[in-house]
Design an enzyme around this catalytic site. Structure first.
Site, PDB file in Angstrom:
ATOM      1  N   GLU A  58      46.801  41.458   6.263  1.00 22.68           N
ATOM      2  CA  GLU A  58      47.408  42.278   7.317  1.00 22.68           C
ATOM      3  C   GLU A  58      48.708  41.675   7.861  1.00 22.68           C
ATOM      4  O   GLU A  58      49.403  42.313   8.665  1.00 22.68           O
ATOM      5  CB  GLU A  58      46.412  42.458   8.475  1.00 22.68           C
ATOM      6  CG  GLU A  58      45.283  43.441   8.211  1.00 22.68           C
ATOM      7  CD  GLU A  58      44.268  42.963   7.178  1.00 22.68           C
ATOM      8  OE1 GLU A  58      43.852  41.792   7.247  1.00 22.68           O
ATOM      9  OE2 GLU A  58      43.916  43.759   6.287  1.00 22.68           O
ATOM     10  N   THR A  86      35.259  34.133  -6.190  1.00 21.92           N
ATOM     11  CA  THR A  86      35.668  35.411  -6.791  1.00 21.92           C
ATOM     12  C   THR A  86      37.198  35.477  -6.860  1.00 21.92           C
ATOM     13  O   THR A  86      37.871  34.656  -6.229  1.00 21.92           O
ATOM     14  CB  THR A  86      35.166  36.604  -5.944  1.00 21.92           C
ATOM     15  OG1 THR A  86      35.925  36.618  -4.725  1.00 21.92           O
ATOM     16  CG2 THR A  86      33.687  36.489  -5.622  1.00 21.92           C
ATOM     17  N   HIS A  88      39.081  37.329  -5.321  1.00 23.60           N
ATOM     18  CA  HIS A  88      39.627  37.864  -4.064  1.00 23.60           C
ATOM     19  C   HIS A  88      40.829  37.049  -3.587  1.00 23.60           C
ATOM     20  O   HIS A  88      41.850  37.609  -3.161  1.00 23.60           O
ATOM     21  CB  HIS A  88      38.515  37.845  -3.006  1.00 23.60           C
ATOM     22  CG  HIS A  88      38.808  38.689  -1.812  1.00 23.60           C
ATOM     23  ND1 HIS A  88      38.817  40.068  -1.844  1.00 23.60           N
ATOM     24  CD2 HIS A  88      39.114  38.359  -0.537  1.00 23.60           C
ATOM     25  CE1 HIS A  88      39.103  40.532  -0.643  1.00 23.60           C
ATOM     26  NE2 HIS A  88      39.299  39.517   0.170  1.00 23.60           N
ATOM     27  N   PHE A 113      57.110  31.876   5.395  1.00 24.46           N
ATOM     28  CA  PHE A 113      55.776  31.845   4.776  1.00 24.46           C
ATOM     29  C   PHE A 113      55.051  30.548   5.188  1.00 24.46           C
ATOM     30  O   PHE A 113      55.168  29.517   4.540  1.00 24.46           O
ATOM     31  CB  PHE A 113      55.956  31.902   3.254  1.00 24.46           C
ATOM     32  CG  PHE A 113      54.689  31.994   2.463  1.00 24.46           C
ATOM     33  CD1 PHE A 113      53.838  33.076   2.599  1.00 24.46           C
ATOM     34  CD2 PHE A 113      54.346  31.004   1.550  1.00 24.46           C
ATOM     35  CE1 PHE A 113      52.667  33.171   1.842  1.00 24.46           C
ATOM     36  CE2 PHE A 113      53.180  31.092   0.794  1.00 24.46           C
ATOM     37  CZ  PHE A 113      52.344  32.179   0.947  1.00 24.46           C
ATOM     38  N   ARG A 127      46.289  20.213   5.338  1.00 27.30           N
ATOM     39  CA  ARG A 127      47.547  20.908   5.625  1.00 27.30           C
ATOM     40  C   ARG A 127      47.635  21.485   7.037  1.00 27.30           C
ATOM     41  O   ARG A 127      48.669  22.046   7.407  1.00 27.30           O
ATOM     42  CB  ARG A 127      47.748  22.040   4.598  1.00 27.30           C
ATOM     43  CG  ARG A 127      48.152  21.491   3.246  1.00 27.30           C
ATOM     44  CD  ARG A 127      47.852  22.401   2.095  1.00 27.30           C
ATOM     45  NE  ARG A 127      48.269  21.798   0.843  1.00 27.30           N
ATOM     46  CZ  ARG A 127      47.646  20.789   0.235  1.00 27.30           C
ATOM     47  NH1 ARG A 127      46.535  20.263   0.770  1.00 27.30           N
ATOM     48  NH2 ARG A 127      48.095  20.274  -0.885  1.00 27.30           N
TER      49      ARG A 127
HETATM   50  N1  INI Z   1      41.875  36.543   4.522  1.00 26.26           N
HETATM   51  C1  INI Z   1      42.433  35.364   4.823  1.00 26.26           C
HETATM   52  O1  INI Z   1      43.335  35.289   5.683  1.00 26.26           O
HETATM   53  N2  INI Z   1      41.999  34.223   4.207  1.00 26.26           N
HETATM   54  C2  INI Z   1      41.031  34.254   3.255  1.00 26.26           C
HETATM   55  O2  INI Z   1      40.670  33.169   2.724  1.00 26.26           O
HETATM   56  C3  INI Z   1      40.448  35.501   2.915  1.00 26.26           C
HETATM   57  N3  INI Z   1      39.402  35.558   1.925  1.00 26.26           N
HETATM   58  O3  INI Z   1      39.166  34.568   1.253  1.00 26.26           O
HETATM   59  O4  INI Z   1      38.769  36.595   1.750  1.00 26.26           O
HETATM   60  C4  INI Z   1      40.901  36.660   3.578  1.00 26.26           C
HETATM   61  N4  INI Z   1      40.373  37.869   3.309  1.00 26.26           N
HETATM   62  C5  INI Z   1      40.531  39.008   4.187  1.00 26.26           C
HETATM   63  C6  INI Z   1      41.798  39.812   3.900  1.00 26.26           C
HETATM   64  O5  INI Z   1      42.952  39.085   4.281  1.00 26.26           O
HETATM   65  C7  INI Z   1      41.820  41.134   4.682  1.00 26.26           C
HETATM   66  O6  INI Z   1      41.746  40.868   6.065  1.00 26.26           O
HETATM   67  C8  INI Z   1      40.672  42.085   4.308  1.00 26.26           C
HETATM   68  O7  INI Z   1      40.605  42.252   2.920  1.00 26.26           O
HETATM   69  C9  INI Z   1      40.886  43.474   4.968  1.00 26.26           C
HETATM   70  O8  INI Z   1      42.113  44.075   4.549  1.00 26.26           O
END
Ligand code: INI
Length: 153
Positions: A58, A86, A88, A113, A127
């Site tokens: 977001e 995963t 993701h 960034f 970090r």
């Molecule tokens: N969002 C993060 O900021 N860090 C993460 O590690 C992460 N993982 O691993 O899932 C993550 N997922 C949520 C993603 O950013 C969205 O908020 C969600 O998919 C809804 O759009």
């Protein structure tokens, strides 16, 4: 010869910060580092606007809204994306990086960034305020340098 270089002064500078709540344990430390850096370089607290979003994915939209505000000279994006078991991680981190870069180019304002992307929680600890420093602090320095560089052109 003309050399373009931004200084690190924060006096009179207006900055936005977008920070994601996912892995808030780390992102809150990045936010503390960024705020500390900005204030110690002369940014007035009243010239800092902070926007929380649910996750890294977001961040670009909120950064776009922040960058569109007339008074905002640059945006610092902070978050923590940590690899799980995963794919993701790859989807989220790629989109966040691409989105942040796009907002910077589209708006013509520095959009930094400051999102850590790590393979482990240990790397995230390193970090966000321990042996590899605080990437939020560094992102704030980058924002100040780039905002001041803009004034040179
Ligand atoms: N969002 C993060 O900021 N860090 C993460 O590690 C992460 N993982 O691993 O899932 C993550 N997922 C949520 C993603 O950013 C969205 O908020 C969600 O998919 C809804 O759009």
């Amino acid at each position: 010869m003309k050399i373009y270089e931004g200084n690190l002064t924060g006096k009179g500078i207006n900055v936005g910060i977008v920070v994601s709540r996912f892995n808030e344990f780390f992102s809150s430390k990045l936010l503390s580092g960024a705020l500390d850096s900005l204030k110690r370089h002369g940014v007035d607290e009243k010239n800092i606007q902070v926007c929380w979003v649910p996750g890294g994915f977001e961040i670009p939209l909120a950064a776009q809204k922040m960058a569109a505000k007339e008074e905002i000279q640059g945006v610092i994006c902070l978050g923590a994306i940590i690899r799980g078991s995963t794919p993701h991680f790859d989807f989220v981190s790629n989109e966040v990086a691409k989105g942040i870069a796009r907002v910077g180019l589209d708006s013509g304002k520095p959009v930094v960034f400051g999102v850590i992307t790590t393979d482990s929680i240990e790397q995230a600890v390193e970090r966000s305020g321990s042996k590899a420093g605080n990437k939020g602090w560094e992102a704030a320095m980058t924002a100040l340098e780039m905002i001041n560089l803009q004034k040179e052109f």
